[in-house]
Design an enzyme around this catalytic site. Sequence first.
Site, PDB file in Angstrom:
ATOM      1  N   ARG A 119      40.566  36.677  54.258  1.00  0.00           N
ATOM      2  CA  ARG A 119      40.845  37.966  53.706  1.00  0.00           C
ATOM      3  C   ARG A 119      40.721  39.186  54.534  1.00  0.00           C
ATOM      4  NH1 ARG A 119      38.922  37.742  48.230  1.00  0.00           N
ATOM      5  NH2 ARG A 119      41.103  36.515  48.040  1.00  0.00           N
ATOM      6  N   TYR A 120      39.494  39.322  54.999  1.00  0.00           N
ATOM      7  CA  TYR A 120      38.849  40.462  55.888  1.00  0.00           C
ATOM      8  C   TYR A 120      39.113  40.133  57.321  1.00  0.00           C
ATOM      9  CZ  TYR A 120      36.390  41.423  51.428  1.00  0.00           C
ATOM     10  OH  TYR A 120      36.192  41.476  50.231  1.00  0.00           O
ATOM     11  N   ARG A 123      36.159  38.082  59.264  1.00  0.00           N
ATOM     12  CA  ARG A 123      35.336  36.737  58.781  1.00  0.00           C
ATOM     13  C   ARG A 123      36.046  35.881  57.749  1.00  0.00           C
ATOM     14  NH1 ARG A 123      34.858  41.812  56.852  1.00  0.00           N
ATOM     15  NH2 ARG A 123      34.217  42.564  54.742  1.00  0.00           N
ATOM     16  N   CYS A 132      28.490  20.428  43.514  1.00  0.00           N
ATOM     17  CA  CYS A 132      27.631  21.211  43.346  1.00  0.00           C
ATOM     18  C   CYS A 132      26.614  20.323  42.974  1.00  0.00           C
ATOM     19  CB  CYS A 132      27.872  22.347  42.655  1.00  0.00           C
ATOM     20  SG  CYS A 132      28.995  23.784  43.365  1.00  0.00           S
ATOM     21  N   CYS A 136      27.451  25.499  37.382  1.00  0.00           N
ATOM     22  CA  CYS A 136      27.195  26.782  36.475  1.00  0.00           C
ATOM     23  C   CYS A 136      28.552  26.980  35.713  1.00  0.00           C
ATOM     24  CB  CYS A 136      27.187  27.926  37.603  1.00  0.00           C
ATOM     25  SG  CYS A 136      25.859  27.633  38.969  1.00  0.00           S
ATOM     26  N   CYS A 139      31.049  29.742  36.619  1.00  0.00           N
ATOM     27  CA  CYS A 139      31.747  29.575  38.107  1.00  0.00           C
ATOM     28  C   CYS A 139      33.012  30.244  38.275  1.00  0.00           C
ATOM     29  CB  CYS A 139      31.647  28.312  38.538  1.00  0.00           C
ATOM     30  SG  CYS A 139      32.176  27.947  40.327  1.00  0.00           S
ATOM     31  N   ARG A 141      34.904  29.693  40.978  1.00  0.00           N
ATOM     32  CA  ARG A 141      36.059  28.825  41.554  1.00  0.00           C
ATOM     33  C   ARG A 141      35.900  27.349  40.648  1.00  0.00           C
ATOM     34  NH1 ARG A 141      33.318  29.551  46.786  1.00  0.00           N
ATOM     35  NH2 ARG A 141      34.120  31.677  47.447  1.00  0.00           N
ATOM     36  N   ASP A 300      34.240  37.776  37.276  1.00  0.00           N
ATOM     37  CA  ASP A 300      35.620  38.103  37.481  1.00  0.00           C
ATOM     38  C   ASP A 300      36.503  37.298  36.266  1.00  0.00           C
ATOM     39  OD1 ASP A 300      36.219  35.376  37.987  1.00  0.00           O
ATOM     40  OD2 ASP A 300      35.242  35.823  40.227  1.00  0.00           O
ATOM     41  N   ASP A 337      35.051  42.163  42.441  1.00  0.00           N
ATOM     42  CA  ASP A 337      35.962  41.525  43.347  1.00  0.00           C
ATOM     43  C   ASP A 337      37.486  41.710  43.007  1.00  0.00           C
ATOM     44  OD1 ASP A 337      36.744  39.930  45.554  1.00  0.00           O
ATOM     45  OD2 ASP A 337      34.970  38.563  45.219  1.00  0.00           O
ATOM     46  N   LYS A 344      36.046  42.751  47.437  1.00  0.00           N
ATOM     47  CA  LYS A 344      34.953  43.322  46.917  1.00  0.00           C
ATOM     48  C   LYS A 344      35.124  44.849  47.026  1.00  0.00           C
ATOM     49  CE  LYS A 344      32.073  39.535  48.212  1.00  0.00           C
ATOM     50  NZ  LYS A 344      33.039  38.983  49.123  1.00  0.00           N
TER      51      LYS A 344
HETATM   52  C1  LIG Z   1      32.945  37.669  49.643  1.00  0.00           C
HETATM   53  C2  LIG Z   1      33.767  37.249  50.672  1.00  0.00           C
HETATM   54  C3  LIG Z   1      33.483  37.435  51.884  1.00  0.00           C
HETATM   55  C4  LIG Z   1      32.203  38.361  52.654  1.00  0.00           C
HETATM   56  O1  LIG Z   1      32.124  39.427  52.018  1.00  0.00           O
HETATM   57  P1  LIG Z   1      31.018  40.354  52.643  1.00  0.00           P
HETATM   58  O2  LIG Z   1      31.394  41.558  52.065  1.00  0.00           O
HETATM   59  O3  LIG Z   1      31.115  40.227  54.140  1.00  0.00           O
HETATM   60  O4  LIG Z   1      29.890  39.764  52.234  1.00  0.00           O
HETATM   61  C5  LIG Z   1      34.554  37.042  53.113  1.00  0.00           C
HETATM   62  N1  LIG Z   1      35.664  36.530  52.451  1.00  0.00           N
HETATM   63  C6  LIG Z   1      35.869  36.157  51.274  1.00  0.00           C
HETATM   64  C7  LIG Z   1      37.137  35.622  51.024  1.00  0.00           C
HETATM   65  C8  LIG Z   1      34.872  36.616  50.232  1.00  0.00           C
HETATM   66  O5  LIG Z   1      35.267  36.435  49.049  1.00  0.00           O
HETATM   67  S1  SF4 Z   2      28.552  29.107  41.066  1.00  0.00           S
HETATM   68 FE1  SF4 Z   2      30.072  27.810  41.318  1.00  0.00          FE
HETATM   69  S2  SF4 Z   2      30.158  26.956  43.371  1.00  0.00           S
HETATM   70 FE2  SF4 Z   2      28.170  28.300  43.102  1.00  0.00          FE
HETATM   71  S3  SF4 Z   2      26.568  26.513  42.690  1.00  0.00           S
HETATM   72 FE3  SF4 Z   2      27.450  27.372  40.740  1.00  0.00          FE
HETATM   73  S4  SF4 Z   2      29.172  25.833  40.150  1.00  0.00           S
HETATM   74 FE4  SF4 Z   2      28.804  25.519  42.281  1.00  0.00          FE
END
Ligand SMILES: *Cc1c(COP(=O)(O)O)cnc(C)c1O
Ligand code: SF4
Length: 425
Positions: A119-120, A123, A132, A136, A139, A141, A300, A337, A344
Amino acid sequence: MKRKFAHVNYKDIPLFKDVTEEEWNDWKWQMRNAIRDIPTLEKVLELNEEERDHLSQTLDQFKMAITPYYAALMDKENNDCPIRKMAVPQLKELYVDPSDLNDPLNEDGDSPVSGLTHRYPDRVLLMVTRECSMYCRHCTRRRIVGETDTSSGKDQLQRDFDYIRNTPEIRDVIISGGDPLVLSDERIDYILTELRKIDHVEIIRIGSRMPVVLPQRITDHLCEVIKKHHPVYVNTHFNHPKEVTIEAQKACEKLANAGVQLGNQSVLLKGINDCPNIMKGLVHDLLMIRVKPYYIYQCDLSEGISHFRTTISKGIEIIENLRGHTSGMAVPTFVVDAPGGGGKIPVMPDYLISQTEKRVVLRNYEGMLSSYTQPSDYHSHDPQKCEYCQNEFLWAKDGVAKLLNEGGTLKPQELRREQRTNGKH
Ligand SMILES: *Cc1c(COP(=O)(O)O)cnc(C)c1O
Ligand code: SF4
């Protein structure tokens, strides 16, 4: 007051009373014995008729896994316990709110190869497993995590590594999941080794909740493995001061002693940590165990977690109560986010009150107003004479920074006037 953290006392829990110290401290034993069904759960806490019924309906659709260690932190009698709310499913998870989105962060849309989100500019997020040790309830995801307890095969990983290798802008790889530390030390070593073979990968981050939900996972051997591949950063996910135990402290100290910088990413959760004083307690505890508070995330719009959401103003209130009132080191950045994959976005109280060409009026945390008189003859340095300004690699190639640097416009494609003319403006 010097904080003393509590030991998790599992011998008091009938289900675990015959567990040996050795088993308890063995992360694989903890994973094998994670609580995944109602009869086992009922051996560690009291459920009323309604809770049992709700739980069984929820389990038809969503997985539960609670490590014995984390279960031992739960309040047996009180279902208002924050630890319990993060671990034990509630019927509300089945409710889909009109504001819910299936993939709110558009991680699939920003995924050039399976298992990787780019996305960025510089990184990427590399998802190496869907598993996991504990699921959680909040979560983000949840649409993929725990769906199948599988890790990315070597083929998929190879394709992800190829993408990173062929994309020289990537200097930071975030190993995520699921929880990457469910993988064996050998597999983690393999992933880190492969990433380290790529010249342009400067830093590696591991995102793991293990220090919180299964601190036994942080073994000396794991630390030895990580240490070979520095600079490696670990971001973890503490949400409540009750999670900061002696065991968690030991795990974080071990990583810190192996040269790992630790950061924490909390999620703002209704009924769990949506309180400035709980958050202040948490960030103080984190610094004591050598973890730097990094982010607080607004919860989110993932499906089935609307019962955890707060207003965004709650996050601003928390920052207002931290900044200036306590060590700057303790103050995380509150971020939303952005739905749709905007990434973010930091949100904070407004400290800039007004400005002219000459002066800026600022307020501090006490409400004191100060004026800062700006230099009248300020000019930035000559980019022609700056070796960093000549380094194209460092230029912002997108966004508002690009507009500032190069001028121009940034127009939303979705404007109706853009569509009328097929973007021929
Ligand atoms: C959170 C995230 C990052 C890292 O973000 P930082 O602000 O650098 O910590 C990179 N890629 C994705 C897709 C993210 O959700
Ligand atoms: S937030 Fe989601 S991905 Fe992270 S440890 Fe918990 S269940 Fe696993």
